[in-house]
Design a protein around this motif. Structure first.
Motif, mmCIF file in Angstrom:
data_model
loop_
_atom_site.group_PDB
_atom_site.id
_atom_site.type_symbol
_atom_site.label_atom_id
_atom_site.label_comp_id
_atom_site.label_asym_id
_atom_site.label_seq_id
_atom_site.Cartn_x
_atom_site.Cartn_y
_atom_site.Cartn_z
ATOM 1 N N UNK A 212 0.841 -1.209 0.000
ATOM 2 C CA UNK A 212 0.000 0.000 0.000
ATOM 3 C C UNK A 212 0.875 1.259 0.000
ATOM 4 N N UNK A 215 2.464 1.757 -3.375
ATOM 5 C CA UNK A 215 1.443 2.220 -4.325
ATOM 6 C C UNK A 215 1.037 3.660 -3.994
ATOM 7 N N UNK A 218 3.154 6.451 -5.167
ATOM 8 C CA UNK A 218 3.001 6.829 -6.579
ATOM 9 C C UNK A 218 1.704 7.599 -6.812
ATOM 10 N N UNK A 219 0.616 7.158 -6.183
ATOM 11 C CA UNK A 219 -0.685 7.763 -6.476
ATOM 12 C C UNK A 219 -1.649 7.493 -5.314
ATOM 13 N N UNK A 221 -4.412 8.999 -4.475
ATOM 14 C CA UNK A 221 -5.836 9.039 -4.823
ATOM 15 C C UNK A 221 -6.290 7.709 -5.409
ATOM 16 N N UNK A 222 -5.427 7.109 -6.240
ATOM 17 C CA UNK A 222 -5.783 5.831 -6.855
ATOM 18 C C UNK A 222 -5.897 4.738 -5.799
ATOM 19 N N UNK A 223 -5.016 4.784 -4.823
ATOM 20 C CA UNK A 223 -5.082 3.798 -3.736
ATOM 21 C C UNK A 223 -6.408 3.921 -2.989
ATOM 22 N N UNK A 224 -6.822 5.156 -2.725
ATOM 23 C CA UNK A 224 -8.118 5.377 -2.061
ATOM 24 C C UNK A 224 -9.256 4.833 -2.928
ATOM 25 N N UNK A 225 -9.137 5.074 -4.238
ATOM 26 C CA UNK A 225 -10.197 4.644 -5.153
ATOM 27 C C UNK A 225 -10.277 3.126 -5.277
ATOM 28 N N UNK A 226 -9.255 2.437 -4.776
ATOM 29 C CA UNK A 226 -9.306 0.972 -4.757
ATOM 30 C C UNK A 226 -9.826 0.462 -3.413
ATOM 31 N N UNK A 227 -10.310 1.368 -2.590
ATOM 32 C CA UNK A 227 -10.964 0.962 -1.348
ATOM 33 C C UNK A 227 -10.042 0.845 -0.147
ATOM 34 N N UNK A 228 -8.863 1.432 -0.253
ATOM 35 C CA UNK A 228 -7.900 1.331 0.856
ATOM 36 C C UNK A 228 -7.909 2.631 1.653
ATOM 37 N N UNK A 229 -7.997 2.486 2.969
ATOM 38 C CA UNK A 229 -8.002 3.662 3.838
ATOM 39 C C UNK A 229 -6.570 4.177 3.954
#
Lengths: 344, 232
Positions: A212, A215, A218-219, A221-229
């Motif tokens: 996490x 990832x 690098x990004x 916002x994308x990590x959040x958009x994959x459902x990760x807090x």
């Protein structure tokens, strides 16, 4: 000796060169290299937390050096309280590792709390707020340290010498290493730095949280958009980064060049920033390489000064900051940095 | 029950008023296309749905639940996937690691990743390669696979054909068709014909509001009601 050489503080190198043959020169080079790696291990241990925090969170933590200072004092406190004149070498080293674990646990918890209560509310503001906040935290920690040390009467400026007295004889002096006499303390620091490097590398590459973090670096916002807090990851990383800074302080506690002092706060912060910027903000690999470069540059310039080749006492600092300036001119993002980090 | 509903949604970037009271509904198992010129609010609609750019006014409902103002990870964790514009794969992570991040909540992540490889065999060949080293088409496949791995009820797909060669676009279209078998989809696409070909219904967006909507059957960009909103 030429006038130019004098003005630069460069002494006549002829006597030095005349005293040793090629074998001596090689031994000296290896000794300086080992000492450089010892310094690199310390710089890496301190800087790696700073780069992890910036990489994921985009926060430049100006309180990082203050935490190293606290680590040096807390580690020293544990050693002074536990180690007595009758304590054996192995027991003393055991206490050292216990102190390291205790300091890491305490400062990781404190760092997580600081992230939750102070930094989290200002993530949506400009980076200036984060810089001012962490700088303010740094000043508060330094002043509290000064007050406590003054009240307890244990601060002989600039260093607190007592912890150095607990260092076991086995770490003092020099030892034969591949036929070369090197300071044992540097070997010890290389060992600890190596353990920290492997531990952080395993954390980043072998755990889900590490994934996490890489990832998110690098990004976000994308990590959040994959459902990760990702905010939870922020808390963990800020805590671990703070803990690593303090572990660096424990490592410095026995080092006669550093030792516990309030001034450690700003001194190590500058070196940590140089390492992180040369390596590339947010890059673990860059921090490893840059710590090596800075450590060896420090070691070589220190050798040049102590052997009298150069008489300018600030050579080490000037060289390291010239490396920084050179990197900023040639490659502003650092050796392994990217142009944009964090994504928030 | 509708999968996604926007009710009078107003979204801003700073002082720029992007969505100006947008209403839309997406039903279960359908593909809905959002079409319109650049800058009319299509991408913002997707970002608003996912909570990345929360609305200042109006209501967003996902599977009947009001998710307005919720954190993006909560909305995504509830079953909303995103295939963003420009792919946004994690360039320094391997293909396998990119998929592992996306499959974090799955009961058996390896099995889910295996399913993704079955759907996109090329990804398995490059499993240990850094995503940044993949071609644009391969990155798009990875982005779609990543969006599908979360057991999502709704997949938001933004400009999937952008910057891809025509032969690659046909592969991407097939991948989206495969993805739509398991999930409802909202598709933002500049290529009007492609959007109409893939979608069941469409919303035509202009200046942050829906100006036309309907079934995609027989709709072309030459229709007068469409053309005047697509031409500058």
């Amino acid at each position: 000796m030429s006038a130019t050489a004098l003005s630069l503080g460069v002494a006549d190198p002829a006597p030095l060169l005349a005293t040793g043959g090629a074998a001596d020169g090689l031994r000296t080079a290896v000794r300086v290299l080992v000492e450089g790696l010892g310094k690199a291990a310390v710089y890496f241990t301190i800087a790696v937390g700073l780069t992890l925090v910036f990489g994921l969170m985009g926060v430049l933590n100006f309180a990082h050096g203050a935490v190293t200072m606290v680590g040096a004092y807390l580690g020293g406190l544990v050693l002074v309280l536990v180690v007595g004149s009758g304590t054996g070498t192995l027991a003393t080293i055991g206490v050292f590792f216990a102190a390291m674990a205790i300091v890491f646990a305490v400062t990781t918890a404190a760092g997580s709390l600081i992230e939750l209560k102070l930094i989290r509310p200002i993530y949506d503001r400009t980076p200036t707020y984060q810089i001012l906040l962490t700088f303010g935290v740094s000043l508060i920690i330094e002043e509290v340290a000064r007050i406590v040390l003054t009240l307890r009467g244990i601060q002989p400026d600039p260093q607190w010498q007592a912890p150095m007295g607990t260092a076991p004889d086995v770490l003092l002096g020099r030892t034969d290493f591949l036929g070369i006499a090197v300071r044992r303390l540097y070997l010890f620091e290389v060992l600890i730095g190596g353990v920290v490097l492997v531990a952080v590398w395993l954390f980043l590459t072998r755990t889900l949280y590490g994934l996490y973090i890489r990832a998110g670096s690098e990004d976000t916002e994308m990590v959040q958009a994959l459902g990760i807090d990702v905010r939870r990851a922020f808390t963990v990383v800020f805590g671990v980064g703070t803990g690593l800074a303090a572990v660096g302080g424990v490592l410095l506690m026995w080092d006669p060049i550093w030792g516990p002092s309030v001034l450690l706060s700003i001194d190590v912060l500058l070196y940590a920033f140089v390492v992180v910027i040369i390596g590339g903000l947010g890059s673990f690999r860059g921090t490893v390489v840059a710590a090596g470069i800075v450590g060896i540059a420090d070691s070589v310039t220190t050798w040049l000064f102590t052997t009298g080749v150069v008489t300018f006492s600030g050579l080490s600092e000037v060289t390291i900051f010239l490396l920084l300036v050179g990197m900023l001119i040639v490659r502003p993002q650092g050796l392994y940095g990217v142009e944009e980090v964090g994504g928030h | 029950m509708s999968v996604l509903e926007f009710e009078g949604v107003h979204t801003y970037y700073g002082e720029s008023h992007i969505l100006q009271g947008l209403d839309l509904t997406v039903e279960d198992d359908e593909i809905v296309a959002l079409v319109g010129r650049n800058g009319v609010g299509k991408t913002t609609t997707l970002r608003t749905a996912l909570g990345l750019t929360p609305p200042r006014r109006g209501t967003v409902r996902f599977k009947g639940e009001d998710v307005t103002g919720r954190e993006p990870h909560e909305i995504a964790g509830g079953g909303m996937g995103w295939v963003p514009e420009d792919r946004r794969v994690f360039a320094h992570l391997t293909v396998a690691e990119n998929l592992r991040v996306a499959a974090h909540a799955a009961a058996d992540p390896d099995a889910r990743i295996g399913e993704a490889y079955d759907l996109f065999p090329a990804l398995e060949r490059f499993a240990d390669k850094e995503a940044g080293d993949l071609s644009g088409g391969q990155q798009q496949m990875l982005a779609i696979a990543r969006g599908m791995l979360g057991d999502n009820d709704l997949l938001l797909v933004d400009e999937p054909s952008e910057g891809l060669a025509p032969q690659i676009v046909s592969d991407v279209v097939e991948a989206l068709r495969a993805a739509s078998a398991d999930t409802t989809m909202v598709l933002v696409e500049q290529n009007f014909r492609l959007a109409m070909d893939l979608a069941d219904r469409f919303y035509l967006v202009d200046h942050g509001v829906v100006v036309e909507e309907g079934d995609t059957d027989g709709v072309t960009s030459e229709d007068e009601r469409i053309r005047r909103y697509l031409t500058a």
